[in-house]
Design an enzyme around this catalytic site. Sequence first.
Site, PDB file in Angstrom:
ATOM      1  N   CYS A 296     -47.808 -73.930 -51.292  1.00 42.16           N
ATOM      2  CA  CYS A 296     -47.406 -75.327 -51.106  1.00 42.16           C
ATOM      3  C   CYS A 296     -48.469 -76.078 -50.304  1.00 42.16           C
ATOM      4  CB  CYS A 296     -46.065 -75.382 -50.376  1.00 42.16           C
ATOM      5  SG  CYS A 296     -45.541 -77.060 -50.001  1.00 42.16           S
TER       6      CYS A 296
ATOM      7  N   SER B 104     -47.527 -77.517 -46.739  1.00 47.08           N
ATOM      8  CA  SER B 104     -47.142 -76.578 -45.681  1.00 47.08           C
ATOM      9  C   SER B 104     -48.390 -75.827 -45.236  1.00 47.08           C
ATOM     10  CB  SER B 104     -46.104 -75.572 -46.201  1.00 47.08           C
ATOM     11  OG  SER B 104     -44.941 -76.225 -46.646  1.00 47.08           O
TER      12      SER B 104
ATOM     13  N   ALA C  45     -46.855 -71.063 -47.574  1.00 49.04           N
ATOM     14  CA  ALA C  45     -48.027 -71.839 -47.167  1.00 49.04           C
ATOM     15  C   ALA C  45     -49.196 -71.643 -48.126  1.00 49.04           C
ATOM     16  CB  ALA C  45     -48.433 -71.465 -45.746  1.00 49.04           C
TER      17      ALA C  45
ATOM     18  N   THR D 286     -42.636 -79.994 -46.163  1.00 50.19           N
ATOM     19  CA  THR D 286     -42.626 -78.989 -45.100  1.00 50.19           C
ATOM     20  C   THR D 286     -41.962 -77.721 -45.630  1.00 50.19           C
ATOM     21  OG1 THR D 286     -42.149 -78.649 -42.758  1.00 50.19           O
ATOM     22  CG2 THR D 286     -40.370 -79.560 -44.088  1.00 50.19           C
TER      23      THR D 286
END
Length: 182
Positions: free
Chosen positions: A169, A172, A166, A10
Amino acid sequence: MSDNFALHGTTILCLKKKEEIIIAADGQVSHGNTVLKSTARKLRTIANNKIIVGFAGSTADGLALFEKLEIKIEQYNSNLLRSAVELAKDWRNDKYLRRLEAMMIVADRSHILILTGNGDVIEPENNVAAIGSGGLFALSAARALMSYENNLTAEEIALKSMNIAADLCVFSNHNIIMEKVV
């Protein structure tokens, strides 16, 4: 895939610019390499919205720690630093709590704190903190933007930083939720 990998799947970011404090989280819940949910809410408020908590790691473990922190906040009259230190003591000394796989960022008007799975309480430098698999991307972007973009608000910096995380990753996403400390 190792279950420990889920601990960091996350992105949670917290930053303070001038008197504005923002915590942002993505909405993706992953198990291994599978996306289970894209609209999860990883931020919670306590103490009449004066304290915001963001958690990464096992959802159940994060919620368990959140509940324990909430009890400490009530016990110590919304004193975040004292509550976090007392929770960390419990975390280190309790066999059950030591097995929980979660990290938290907590913030109020005075403090931004990272609570780790080892029972550490860390107050980061530069008024920026991030956890999770995308945390280093978000942290780097936020620190750069805070240094060079004086015209951006804390909310704008958080959103840009979370979107960069985002993009980089895979654990995410761009479903960013933000809360402002009041």
